[in-house]
Design a protein around this motif. Structure first.
Motif, mmCIF file in Angstrom:
data_model
loop_
_atom_site.group_PDB
_atom_site.id
_atom_site.type_symbol
_atom_site.label_atom_id
_atom_site.label_comp_id
_atom_site.label_asym_id
_atom_site.label_seq_id
_atom_site.Cartn_x
_atom_site.Cartn_y
_atom_site.Cartn_z
ATOM 1 N N ILE A 3 2.137 -9.317 17.900
ATOM 2 C CA ILE A 3 0.933 -9.109 17.096
ATOM 3 C C ILE A 3 1.303 -8.530 15.738
ATOM 4 C CG2 ILE A 3 -0.657 -8.854 19.054
ATOM 5 C CD1 ILE A 3 -0.528 -5.816 18.600
ATOM 6 N N TYR A 4 0.419 -8.749 14.781
ATOM 7 C CA TYR A 4 0.665 -8.307 13.410
ATOM 8 C C TYR A 4 0.879 -6.801 13.322
ATOM 9 C CZ TYR A 4 -0.084 -7.102 8.546
ATOM 10 O OH TYR A 4 0.056 -6.577 7.292
ATOM 11 N N GLU B 203 3.753 -4.951 11.351
ATOM 12 C CA GLU B 203 3.414 -4.094 10.218
ATOM 13 C C GLU B 203 4.000 -2.691 10.391
ATOM 14 O OE1 GLU B 203 -0.636 -3.083 7.803
ATOM 15 O OE2 GLU B 203 -0.722 -2.919 9.981
ATOM 16 N N TYR B 204 3.884 -2.144 11.592
ATOM 17 C CA TYR B 204 4.421 -0.810 11.876
ATOM 18 C C TYR B 204 5.940 -0.803 11.698
ATOM 19 C CZ TYR B 204 5.541 3.489 14.363
ATOM 20 O OH TYR B 204 6.018 4.730 14.685
ATOM 21 N N PHE C 223 5.469 -10.704 0.462
ATOM 22 C CA PHE C 223 6.169 -10.647 1.746
ATOM 23 C C PHE C 223 5.176 -10.342 2.872
ATOM 24 C CE2 PHE C 223 8.742 -8.571 5.044
ATOM 25 C CZ PHE C 223 9.759 -9.494 5.192
ATOM 26 N N TYR C 224 4.330 -9.332 2.659
ATOM 27 C CA TYR C 224 3.319 -8.972 3.663
ATOM 28 C C TYR C 224 2.344 -10.129 3.908
ATOM 29 C CZ TYR C 224 4.262 -4.054 4.703
ATOM 30 O OH TYR C 224 4.804 -2.884 5.167
ATOM 31 N N GLN C 225 1.999 -10.860 2.856
ATOM 32 C CA GLN C 225 1.091 -12.000 3.009
ATOM 33 C C GLN C 225 1.710 -13.039 3.947
ATOM 34 O OE1 GLN C 225 0.797 -14.615 -0.359
ATOM 35 N NE2 GLN C 225 -1.173 -15.445 0.285
ATOM 36 N N PHE D 39 1.173 -14.258 11.907
ATOM 37 C CA PHE D 39 0.388 -13.843 13.064
ATOM 38 C C PHE D 39 -1.070 -14.299 13.007
ATOM 39 C CE2 PHE D 39 3.973 -10.988 12.705
ATOM 40 C CZ PHE D 39 4.483 -11.042 13.990
ATOM 41 N N SER D 40 -1.430 -15.092 12.027
ATOM 42 C CA SER D 40 -2.831 -15.475 11.837
ATOM 43 C C SER D 40 -3.337 -16.423 12.913
ATOM 44 C CB SER D 40 -3.038 -16.092 10.467
ATOM 45 O OG SER D 40 -2.369 -17.327 10.362
#
Length: 85
Positions: free
Chosen positions: A46-47, A51-52, A74-76, A82-83
């Motif tokens: 999962i995103y 992210e963590y 990069f984050y995008q 994960f979308s």
């Protein structure tokens, strides 16, 4: 539309120009670290896990500026990974 399309594998989805930009600007020229990081990010389910991990292992340790266009791009890409989940 393609900018929002889900990504199955970050390594395959990142173009050559972005790859060089990410390695030089975000990973301090360390290509093996870049490759390991993408492999790790791809392994998350999962995103929020990704992210963590990115915030702890990359953003803090490498001193990423969260307002940087490169960091945001990069984050995008990671969000797109994960979308579809």
């Amino acid at each position: 539309r393609l900018m929002d399309a889900p990504i199955q594998d970050l390594r395959k989805a990142i173009g050559i120009n972005d790859r060089f930009t990410f390695i030089s600007e975000l990973f301090r020229g360390d290509e093996p670290m870049y490759e390991r990081s993408l492999k790790t990010i791809n392994s998350f389910n999962i995103y929020h896990e990704a992210e963590y991990w990115i915030s702890r292992e990359l953003q803090i340790k490498l001193g990423w500026d969260g307002s940087s266009e490169t960091v945001q791009h990069f984050y995008q890409l990671v969000r797109r990974r994960f979308s579809s989940m």
